[in-house]
Motif scaffolding. Structure first.
Motif, short mmCIF file in Angstrom:
data_model
loop_
_atom_site.label_atom_id
_atom_site.label_comp_id
_atom_site.label_asym_id
_atom_site.label_seq_id
_atom_site.Cartn_x
_atom_site.Cartn_y
_atom_site.Cartn_z
N ASP A 291 -28.95 -41.72 -35.68
CA ASP A 291 -27.91 -42.63 -36.15
C ASP A 291 -26.52 -42.19 -35.70
O ASP A 291 -25.70 -43.02 -35.33
CB ASP A 291 -27.91 -42.73 -37.68
CG ASP A 291 -28.83 -43.81 -38.19
OD1 ASP A 291 -29.37 -44.57 -37.37
OD2 ASP A 291 -28.99 -43.91 -39.41
N ASP A 292 -26.23 -40.91 -35.79
CA ASP A 292 -24.90 -40.41 -35.44
C ASP A 292 -24.88 -40.10 -33.95
O ASP A 292 -25.74 -39.40 -33.42
CB ASP A 292 -24.56 -39.18 -36.25
CG ASP A 292 -24.53 -39.48 -37.74
OD1 ASP A 292 -24.38 -40.64 -38.09
OD2 ASP A 292 -24.63 -38.53 -38.52
N LYS A 293 -23.87 -40.62 -33.27
CA LYS A 293 -23.79 -40.46 -31.82
C LYS A 293 -22.37 -40.16 -31.38
O LYS A 293 -21.41 -40.44 -32.08
CB LYS A 293 -24.22 -41.76 -31.12
CG LYS A 293 -25.63 -42.19 -31.42
CD LYS A 293 -25.95 -43.45 -30.63
CE LYS A 293 -27.32 -43.98 -30.91
NZ LYS A 293 -28.39 -43.08 -30.88
N VAL A 294 -22.25 -39.59 -30.20
CA VAL A 294 -20.98 -39.51 -29.49
C VAL A 294 -21.17 -40.36 -28.24
O VAL A 294 -22.04 -40.11 -27.41
CB VAL A 294 -20.63 -38.06 -29.09
CG1 VAL A 294 -19.36 -38.03 -28.25
CG2 VAL A 294 -20.49 -37.18 -30.32
N LEU A 295 -20.37 -41.42 -28.13
CA LEU A 295 -20.46 -42.34 -27.01
C LEU A 295 -19.34 -42.02 -26.03
O LEU A 295 -18.20 -41.78 -26.41
CB LEU A 295 -20.32 -43.78 -27.50
CG LEU A 295 -21.26 -44.19 -28.62
CD1 LEU A 295 -20.88 -45.58 -29.13
CD2 LEU A 295 -22.70 -44.17 -28.15
N ARG A 296 -19.68 -42.01 -24.75
CA ARG A 296 -18.69 -41.76 -23.69
C ARG A 296 -18.55 -43.04 -22.87
O ARG A 296 -19.51 -43.50 -22.28
CB ARG A 296 -19.14 -40.61 -22.81
CG ARG A 296 -18.18 -40.27 -21.70
CD ARG A 296 -18.70 -39.03 -20.94
NE ARG A 296 -17.80 -38.70 -19.87
CZ ARG A 296 -18.15 -38.73 -18.59
NH1 ARG A 296 -19.38 -39.05 -18.24
NH2 ARG A 296 -17.28 -38.43 -17.66
N LEU A 297 -17.35 -43.59 -22.85
CA LEU A 297 -17.08 -44.83 -22.13
C LEU A 297 -16.24 -44.52 -20.91
O LEU A 297 -15.20 -43.87 -21.01
CB LEU A 297 -16.37 -45.83 -23.03
CG LEU A 297 -17.05 -46.12 -24.36
CD1 LEU A 297 -16.16 -46.99 -25.22
CD2 LEU A 297 -18.38 -46.78 -24.12
N LEU A 298 -16.69 -45.00 -19.77
CA LEU A 298 -15.94 -44.76 -18.53
C LEU A 298 -15.12 -45.97 -18.16
O LEU A 298 -15.45 -47.07 -18.42
CB LEU A 298 -16.92 -44.45 -17.39
CG LEU A 298 -17.77 -43.22 -17.64
CD1 LEU A 298 -18.80 -43.07 -16.52
CD2 LEU A 298 -16.89 -41.99 -17.69
N VAL B 240 -9.35 -39.91 -26.23
CA VAL B 240 -9.40 -39.89 -24.77
C VAL B 240 -9.63 -38.45 -24.35
O VAL B 240 -8.88 -37.55 -24.75
CB VAL B 240 -8.09 -40.43 -24.16
CG1 VAL B 240 -8.14 -40.33 -22.64
CG2 VAL B 240 -7.86 -41.87 -24.58
N GLY B 241 -10.67 -38.22 -23.56
CA GLY B 241 -11.00 -36.87 -23.11
C GLY B 241 -10.16 -36.45 -21.92
O GLY B 241 -9.48 -37.26 -21.28
N LEU B 242 -10.23 -35.17 -21.59
CA LEU B 242 -9.50 -34.64 -20.45
C LEU B 242 -9.98 -35.27 -19.14
O LEU B 242 -9.25 -35.27 -18.15
CB LEU B 242 -9.66 -33.12 -20.39
CG LEU B 242 -9.05 -32.35 -21.56
CD1 LEU B 242 -9.38 -30.87 -21.46
CD2 LEU B 242 -7.56 -32.57 -21.63
N ASP B 243 -11.20 -35.79 -19.15
CA ASP B 243 -11.76 -36.43 -17.96
C ASP B 243 -11.34 -37.90 -17.85
O ASP B 243 -11.76 -38.60 -16.93
CB ASP B 243 -13.28 -36.32 -17.96
CG ASP B 243 -13.92 -36.93 -19.20
OD1 ASP B 243 -13.19 -37.42 -20.08
OD2 ASP B 243 -15.16 -36.92 -19.29
N GLY B 244 -10.54 -38.39 -18.81
CA GLY B 244 -10.08 -39.77 -18.79
C GLY B 244 -11.03 -40.75 -19.45
O GLY B 244 -10.71 -41.92 -19.60
N ALA B 245 -12.20 -40.27 -19.87
CA ALA B 245 -13.17 -41.14 -20.55
C ALA B 245 -12.76 -41.32 -22.01
O ALA B 245 -12.05 -40.50 -22.59
CB ALA B 245 -14.57 -40.53 -20.48
#
Length: 48
Positions: A41-48, A18-23
């Motif tokens: 292939d390698d990713k960083v996914l950000r879920l809101l 969990v990021g500081l932004d809450g995502a």
């Protein structure tokens, strides 16, 4: 209770934070010697 699939088609999900932004941040990794790694292939996914 039920099951809901939220992420699919991204390969192996490795780390979740969990990021500081809450995502929710999820990293993927498909470079473990199985199959053929492709560009992107390698990713960083950000879920809101």
């Amino acid at each position: 209770a039920g099951v809901e699939t939220v992420l699919s088609g991204f390969g192996r999900l490795r780390e979740v934070q969990v990021g500081l932004d809450g995502a929710l941040y999820v990293t993927t990794s498909n470079r473990d010697g199985r199959g053929r790694p492709r560009s992107g292939d390698d990713k960083v996914l950000r879920l809101l």
